[in-house]
Design an enzyme around this catalytic site. Sequence first.
Site, PDB file in Angstrom:
ATOM      1  N   SER A  15      49.916  73.268 -15.273  1.00 17.83           N
ATOM      2  CA  SER A  15      48.544  72.771 -15.398  1.00 17.83           C
ATOM      3  C   SER A  15      48.287  72.061 -16.719  1.00 17.83           C
ATOM      4  O   SER A  15      47.297  71.336 -16.855  1.00 17.83           O
ATOM      5  CB  SER A  15      47.545  73.921 -15.228  1.00 17.83           C
ATOM      6  OG  SER A  15      47.729  74.897 -16.248  1.00 17.83           O
ATOM      7  N   SER A 132      63.743  77.398 -22.958  1.00 18.08           N
ATOM      8  CA  SER A 132      63.992  78.282 -24.087  1.00 18.08           C
ATOM      9  C   SER A 132      63.206  77.733 -25.269  1.00 18.08           C
ATOM     10  O   SER A 132      62.078  77.254 -25.111  1.00 18.08           O
ATOM     11  CB  SER A 132      65.492  78.360 -24.375  1.00 18.08           C
ATOM     12  OG  SER A 132      65.761  79.220 -25.459  1.00 18.08           O
ATOM     13  N   TYR A 146      58.375  87.112 -29.474  1.00 18.59           N
ATOM     14  CA  TYR A 146      58.539  85.867 -28.720  1.00 18.59           C
ATOM     15  C   TYR A 146      59.984  85.383 -28.817  1.00 18.59           C
ATOM     16  O   TYR A 146      60.595  85.011 -27.805  1.00 18.59           O
ATOM     17  CB  TYR A 146      57.590  84.807 -29.264  1.00 18.59           C
ATOM     18  CG  TYR A 146      57.763  83.448 -28.621  1.00 18.59           C
ATOM     19  CD1 TYR A 146      57.242  83.190 -27.351  1.00 18.59           C
ATOM     20  CD2 TYR A 146      58.453  82.423 -29.266  1.00 18.59           C
ATOM     21  CE1 TYR A 146      57.397  81.952 -26.749  1.00 18.59           C
ATOM     22  CE2 TYR A 146      58.615  81.190 -28.679  1.00 18.59           C
ATOM     23  CZ  TYR A 146      58.087  80.953 -27.416  1.00 18.59           C
ATOM     24  OH  TYR A 146      58.258  79.731 -26.823  1.00 18.59           O
ATOM     25  N   LYS A 150      63.085  84.652 -25.904  1.00 21.45           N
ATOM     26  CA  LYS A 150      63.859  83.420 -25.749  1.00 21.45           C
ATOM     27  C   LYS A 150      65.352  83.663 -25.960  1.00 21.45           C
ATOM     28  O   LYS A 150      66.187  83.035 -25.298  1.00 21.45           O
ATOM     29  CB  LYS A 150      63.333  82.349 -26.707  1.00 21.45           C
ATOM     30  CG  LYS A 150      61.920  81.882 -26.375  1.00 21.45           C
ATOM     31  CD  LYS A 150      61.803  81.408 -24.929  1.00 21.45           C
ATOM     32  CE  LYS A 150      60.423  80.900 -24.588  1.00 21.45           C
ATOM     33  NZ  LYS A 150      60.319  80.459 -23.167  1.00 21.45           N
TER      34      LYS A 150
END
Length: 271
Positions: A15, A132, A146, A150
């Site tokens: 979106s 990634s 975070y 990854k």
Amino acid sequence: MNKTNPGVALVTGASSGIGHETAKALLNAGYRVFGTSRRADAKGANGITMLASDVTDGASVAKLVDKVLAEAGRIDLLVNNAGIGLLGGAEESSIAQAQAVFDVNVFGVLRMTNAVLPVMRRQGKGRIINLSSVMGLVPAPYNALYAATKHAIEGYSESLDHELRTSGIRVALVEPGFTRTSFEENLTRPDQPLPIYDSVRGKMEIHMRKGVDTGDAPMIVAETIVKAATASVPKRRYAAGKLAGRVRFLRRFAPEAAFDKSLRKQMGLSD
């Protein structure tokens, strides 16, 4: 499927930002594109079919795949782009908050991938591209959770690619650096903030905002995704943008101590 009609693509988190640009770029490359958003009323560009789906909900993911198959009959490309960020000291997040980030960034990828694999296996071909980050390659102070998601995606994707090649399915990673999106505006904040981190956390937020403001346009990442999607023999990893390329080079060739010192200096962290 052929170069002028490469097939059906499914892009999560389409979106806005990288996902939105990726959906448009794939459409221009000839794909029939389905994009997802958690909001049922999300609007896509002309020619892109937007569907509501939540990658943290297995039933929602299964319903999504069924809808795409009902409309298009196949899925040739999955781009796992949906993700959330978290800025703060690692110990400032509860286990529940850490699990929530992993649920989107890691288990969301697993849910989507597991849902499309039977389809791709029946087809005898397919391509999966996982988003990634340079934070999947290097330490990321005050982005530890975070970065951990990854790093997990890096290991998962590389391992999965070895497992699936005999079925005609390939998996590739795209690693952006700072990108000019609203990502930093949607960062999750720690749910157990500690005063000891207040000052440096504020500095890290300023550092991130500056990086985003001067970062790559999301179209650069989208073009890299198209490259990974259409390569006859895909590479394992694709750096998206100059910063990502430099970071990957330095991580590979710079001495560990020198890289560590440079990272701390750049981020204004004292020894």
